[in-house]
Design a protein around this motif. Structure first.
Motif, PDB file in Angstrom:
ATOM      1  N   THR A  79       0.769  -1.144  -0.233  1.00  0.00           N
ATOM      2  CA  THR A  79      -0.046   0.016   0.068  1.00  0.00           C
ATOM      3  C   THR A  79       1.007   1.372   0.092  1.00  0.00           C
ATOM      4  O   THR A  79       0.127   2.338  -0.053  1.00  0.00           O
ATOM      5  CB  THR A  79      -0.913  -0.101   1.185  1.00  0.00           C
ATOM      6  OG1 THR A  79      -0.266  -0.008   2.407  1.00  0.00           O
ATOM      7  CG2 THR A  79      -1.935  -1.194   1.167  1.00  0.00           C
ATOM      8  N   ASP A  86      13.643   4.757   6.955  1.00  0.00           N
ATOM      9  CA  ASP A  86      12.155   4.498   7.420  1.00  0.00           C
ATOM     10  C   ASP A  86      12.330   3.178   8.595  1.00  0.00           C
ATOM     11  O   ASP A  86      13.280   2.419   8.470  1.00  0.00           O
ATOM     12  CB  ASP A  86      11.203   3.691   6.260  1.00  0.00           C
ATOM     13  CG  ASP A  86      10.610   4.891   5.350  1.00  0.00           C
ATOM     14  OD1 ASP A  86      10.892   5.971   5.697  1.00  0.00           O
ATOM     15  OD2 ASP A  86      10.087   4.479   4.639  1.00  0.00           O
ATOM     16  N   THR A  89       6.682  -0.443  11.555  1.00  0.00           N
ATOM     17  CA  THR A  89       6.240  -0.912  12.690  1.00  0.00           C
ATOM     18  C   THR A  89       5.250  -2.052  12.262  1.00  0.00           C
ATOM     19  O   THR A  89       4.118  -1.650  11.597  1.00  0.00           O
ATOM     20  CB  THR A  89       5.419   0.208  13.632  1.00  0.00           C
ATOM     21  OG1 THR A  89       6.410   1.214  13.795  1.00  0.00           O
ATOM     22  CG2 THR A  89       4.692  -0.209  14.757  1.00  0.00           C
ATOM     23  N   GLU A 108      -0.865  -4.987  10.006  1.00  0.00           N
ATOM     24  CA  GLU A 108      -0.645  -3.813   9.121  1.00  0.00           C
ATOM     25  C   GLU A 108       0.964  -3.290   9.469  1.00  0.00           C
ATOM     26  O   GLU A 108       1.498  -3.501  10.918  1.00  0.00           O
ATOM     27  CB  GLU A 108      -1.585  -2.831  10.006  1.00  0.00           C
ATOM     28  CG  GLU A 108      -3.188  -2.851   9.654  1.00  0.00           C
ATOM     29  CD  GLU A 108      -3.774  -1.884  10.151  1.00  0.00           C
ATOM     30  OE1 GLU A 108      -3.287  -0.489  10.351  1.00  0.00           O
ATOM     31  OE2 GLU A 108      -5.112  -1.953  10.139  1.00  0.00           O
ATOM     32  N   THR A 110       3.260  -0.060   9.156  1.00  0.00           N
ATOM     33  CA  THR A 110       3.548   1.426   8.535  1.00  0.00           C
ATOM     34  C   THR A 110       5.218   1.594   8.914  1.00  0.00           C
ATOM     35  O   THR A 110       5.834   0.797   9.475  1.00  0.00           O
ATOM     36  CB  THR A 110       2.777   2.315   9.580  1.00  0.00           C
ATOM     37  OG1 THR A 110       3.346   1.938  11.067  1.00  0.00           O
ATOM     38  CG2 THR A 110       1.399   2.034   9.557  1.00  0.00           C
ATOM     39  N   ALA A 112       7.517   4.947   8.992  1.00  0.00           N
ATOM     40  CA  ALA A 112       7.714   6.512   9.433  1.00  0.00           C
ATOM     41  C   ALA A 112       9.412   6.847   9.550  1.00  0.00           C
ATOM     42  O   ALA A 112      10.141   5.858  10.087  1.00  0.00           O
ATOM     43  CB  ALA A 112       7.171   6.764  10.730  1.00  0.00           C
ATOM     44  N   ALA A 118       3.432   8.182  10.622  1.00  0.00           N
ATOM     45  CA  ALA A 118       3.560   6.968  10.090  1.00  0.00           C
ATOM     46  C   ALA A 118       2.622   6.712   8.884  1.00  0.00           C
ATOM     47  O   ALA A 118       1.115   7.541   8.880  1.00  0.00           O
ATOM     48  CB  ALA A 118       3.081   5.820  11.300  1.00  0.00           C
ATOM     49  N   ARG A 119       3.052   6.219   7.839  1.00  0.00           N
ATOM     50  CA  ARG A 119       2.151   5.781   6.783  1.00  0.00           C
ATOM     51  C   ARG A 119       2.087   4.432   6.363  1.00  0.00           C
ATOM     52  O   ARG A 119       3.009   3.741   6.470  1.00  0.00           O
ATOM     53  CB  ARG A 119       2.572   6.677   5.617  1.00  0.00           C
ATOM     54  CG  ARG A 119       3.975   6.281   5.199  1.00  0.00           C
ATOM     55  CD  ARG A 119       4.842   7.088   4.145  1.00  0.00           C
ATOM     56  NE  ARG A 119       6.061   6.630   3.528  1.00  0.00           N
ATOM     57  CZ  ARG A 119       7.036   6.502   4.283  1.00  0.00           C
ATOM     58  NH1 ARG A 119       7.043   6.896   5.559  1.00  0.00           N
ATOM     59  NH2 ARG A 119       8.082   5.902   3.624  1.00  0.00           N
ATOM     60  N   PRO A 120       0.839   3.981   6.025  1.00  0.00           N
ATOM     61  CA  PRO A 120       0.899   2.625   5.742  1.00  0.00           C
ATOM     62  C   PRO A 120       1.377   2.212   4.477  1.00  0.00           C
ATOM     63  O   PRO A 120       1.441   2.754   3.470  1.00  0.00           O
ATOM     64  CB  PRO A 120      -0.989   2.353   5.611  1.00  0.00           C
ATOM     65  CG  PRO A 120      -1.346   3.675   5.514  1.00  0.00           C
ATOM     66  CD  PRO A 120      -0.290   4.731   5.977  1.00  0.00           C
ATOM     67  N   VAL A 121       2.186   1.036   4.537  1.00  0.00           N
ATOM     68  CA  VAL A 121       3.001   0.395   3.566  1.00  0.00           C
ATOM     69  C   VAL A 121       2.681  -0.972   3.146  1.00  0.00           C
ATOM     70  O   VAL A 121       2.954  -1.433   1.979  1.00  0.00           O
ATOM     71  CB  VAL A 121       4.479   0.593   3.573  1.00  0.00           C
ATOM     72  CG1 VAL A 121       4.990   2.165   3.750  1.00  0.00           C
ATOM     73  CG2 VAL A 121       5.007  -0.277   4.762  1.00  0.00           C
ATOM     74  N   THR A 123      -0.483  -4.313   4.087  1.00  0.00           N
ATOM     75  CA  THR A 123      -1.411  -5.227   4.832  1.00  0.00           C
ATOM     76  C   THR A 123      -1.352  -6.650   4.569  1.00  0.00           C
ATOM     77  O   THR A 123      -0.752  -7.102   3.390  1.00  0.00           O
ATOM     78  CB  THR A 123      -2.689  -4.685   4.640  1.00  0.00           C
ATOM     79  OG1 THR A 123      -3.257  -4.792   3.234  1.00  0.00           O
ATOM     80  CG2 THR A 123      -2.927  -3.290   4.836  1.00  0.00           C
TER      81      THR A 123
END
Length: 130
Positions: A79, A86, A89, A108, A110, A112, A118-121, A123
């Motif tokens: 995602t 980075d 998490t 999930e 994330t 950062a 934090a941004r989702p990367v 799933t």
């Protein structure tokens, strides 16, 4: 069902050396992962980590938590992009759809950089034997 967090783990910060080592191990030398000029010209702003590196780190964290012999299925969806510097998490929670023999886990991930949101990367879902 009330969501129950199974574990949360941070990995990183990822370095350019981590990305290059993964390229060597995986045989993926796409310049998007190691050539700053190429990645910038391609519109990425900088090099990015391999998606499979992120998936591998996530899968390893899961297997270490549940035991590798219990892990039956593991599927990911990318995602966002992971960049040098980075910190990932990884958070795993129980998901609906459990049976007597298996437990479903939702993950999930994330990323950062220090002092940023934090941004989702990634799933993922997993099926684990009981």
């Amino acid at each position: 069902m009330t969501e129950r967090t199974l574990f949360s783990r941070s990995i990183g910060p990822l370095s350019r050396a981590d990305i290059v080592r993964y390229a060597g191990a995986g045989g993926d030398f796409n310049p998007l992962h190691h050539d700053e000029t190429f990645a910038t010209r391609a519109g990425l702003g900088s090099v990015i980590a391999h998606g499979l590196l992120t998936a591998g780190l996530t899968g390893t964290a899961l297997a270490e938590h549940v035991g590798p012999l219990r892990l039956r299925r593991y599927a990911v969806r990318y995602t966002g992009q992971v960049r040098p510097g980075d910190t990932l998490t990884i958070t795993a929670s129980e998901a609906d759809g459990e049976s007597d023999e298996t437990m479903r886990i939702a993950l999930e991930v994330t990323a950062a950089v220090e002092d940023s949101a934090a941004r989702p990367v990634l799933t993922a879902t997993a099926e684990v034997g009981r």
